[in-house]
Design a protein around this motif. Structure first.
Motif: not given
Lengths: 353, 353
Positions: A204-217
């Motif tokens: 499982v990975q996320t766009f919230s940290k390394s891709r700087a999109l925490a605001g987009s979920r």
């Protein structure tokens, strides 16, 4: 006699980090990326056709799923997306840990795991880390209904390394093992290549940290098509249209800009390494971080005291009032300027206290 | 011997309406609004500061909650928001129907209700509507763990009226009664004013239909602060940051434009009334709709036959292969032009068949 209040599910709410909207605060408490998302995100918004918002989004988020599949050299059937990795993980708990045997996870790890287990009535057992916050594979050999391990671990920042984790996956062919790689891009090795070898592995990975999109979920899971199919089935039995049209497009455009991604990652990593050096000089101890945060204690002063001093100076870091870790601060890596400001403050503060 | 597959939660996935991305299709199958959202939505996107997307959204969605509270003359504590009303309803099922007594709902209603009940292990009993698809209050008097009723009902379009529903709410002070008002703005009376009188009443609405924002995923619930608090607690135990930053702003801006909302609603209602007249002329029967769709059967031809003929002509409506309603078509109200095209096609088709 009963009333409607008796039928309410009682839960232990997760307490998220503070989200002050103060512009002059140095916010190093929720592991956000200090840099903006890929430039394509702004272009998409400028040119977005608002008229199409009257239509439901594609429930399969094909555009985004395909962009992720291309980036990681996977097939569409090996990718699931959700509204942040919390959504992906919550759906995974519901989907894969539907058992009477205990779910296993490290006693120090992401604080949402026990909340979900309790919410979904999943029995669980926390496996103690050793005194250096390290995982030992043999501790995960007992009977269980599933395993979840964050790697690098949060809030310690430690990368357990592929060998240890692969031992756990191999030793548990009858349980789904989730590796929660929220921070992996900042310098650890992803287990993604192993999904072909182990059909019980979900990454499982996320766009919230390394891709700087925490605001987009945006969060995503990668695994064999049978695991991914089961996740979509539970997702669609719950809410078919969770990821809105705009987010699908922003996510797809952002993951295509590999160059921006690498440059921005390198900046965060450089700031982290500089910060480590400075913190060491100031008498802090910390496990080696492979993430965008440092989990540190001071040789002399209690963490909570430093936490309040920093807060008063307008610098917000995270402190967990929990056993074993209550003398640590979790400091997210901000811009160079922010890290310099923090170090300058600590320099003066520690000289006086 | 068991394997990881034994621990997978088996669900009955909801089958959403088809979402073809064909521009020349007349899409009357998912009750979307044919008009664009309020103009402010486009302005927000044009001026949006993409840089802020690196930060987590406000987990309480205060901007949007406050905008909804202002519009409906409520306090902030009386409003919950979620990622579409499916999210709000799924959270409500988890929160309020945590009981061994059966949840009650009409046998013909929103097809997600039994899916959620099964997903969350909630016992349920479907209460038959009468032959005219009408609800009878006295049928909801038995022991139960909660009640949910869509009003106007879907897919019938019938407004049960305040009196009947209030009887049900009054007769069940020990159960939460949810009125699912997804379509209420198109001409029914909302029960919202009753939340002060009945602490067991939760009213759920959505931005997907009357506010033309299906693509953005915004639903909301209104009720007394104790109900709303319980919903936030379950929400936050699940996923604290579900509603992204952009959606919160779009939603807040859109609900402030009351004039656009009323004009656009009036257009849909006028098209619906024209379509009713024409369908009647062509030999269709239907209950009086207070929604943005018409649930109709033909005096002579089977619904499935008309469904396929329309589809072949590029006009997509919805057909449910379910007992009692498989001879009906659910036709969403599109633009005047779309409705005229559909009627023209039916005119010719029915003359020939």
């Amino acid at each position: 006699m009963y009333g409607w209040k008796d039928n309410i599910r009682r839960v232990r709410p997760y307490i998220p980090g503070e989200q002050p909207e103060l512009k002059d605060m140095i916010k190093l408490n929720t592991n956000e990326n200090p840099y903006p998302p890929a430039p394509a995100v702004e272009w998409i918004l400028r040119g977005y056709d608002a008229e199409e918002l009257n239509r439901y989004p594609d429930p399969s988020a094909t555009l985004l799923v395909d962009a992720i599949a291309r980036r990681y050299d996977l097939r569409r059937e090996e990718v699931f997306v959700g509204v942040g990795s919390d959504d992906v993980l919550a759906m995974s708990f519901m989907t894969f840990f539907h058992s009477n045997r205990p779910l296993l996870f490290p006693d120090i790890s992401y604080s949402f795991y026990d909340v979900w287990a309790e919410t979904f009535d999943i029995p669980y057992r926390k496996i103690p880390l050793d005194d250096h916050f390290e995982i030992h594979s043999e501790d995960y050999a007992g009977e269980n209904g599933g395993i979840i391990i964050p790697n690098p671990n949060a809030p310690t920042g430690i990368d357990a390394g592929q060998e240890k984790l692969e031992q756990i996956i191999r030793a548990n062919p009858n349980a789904v093992v989730i590796i929660d790689e929220a921070y992996v891009d900042f310098g650890a090795v992803s287990l993604l290549p192993l999904i072909d070898r182990y059909d019980n592995l979900l990454v499982v990975q996320t766009f919230s940290k390394s891709r700087a999109l925490a605001g987009s979920r945006i969060g995503f899971a990668m695994g064999n098509p049978e695991l991914i199919r089961a996740l979509w089935d539970v997702r669609n039995s719950f809410n078919s249209y969770t990821m809105d049209r705009i987010t699908q497009k922003l996510g797809a455009a952002s993951i295509e800009d590999e160059e921006y991604f690498q440059v921005q990652l390198a900046r965060v990593v450089a700031s982290r390494e500089w910060t480590k050096k400075e913190l060491r000089r100031l008498g802090f101890y910390f496990p080696d971080s492979r993430t965008n945060f440092i989990f540190a204690r001071h040789e002399r002063l209690p963490a909570i005291e430093i936490f309040h001093a920093l807060k008063e100076a307008g610098i917000l870091v995270r402190h967990f009032a929990l056993p074993k870790i209550d003398n640590y601060l979790r400091i997210s890596i901000g811009t160079d300027q922010q890290m310099q400001d923090m170090i300058r403050f600590l320099d003066h503060y520690l000289a006086d206290h």
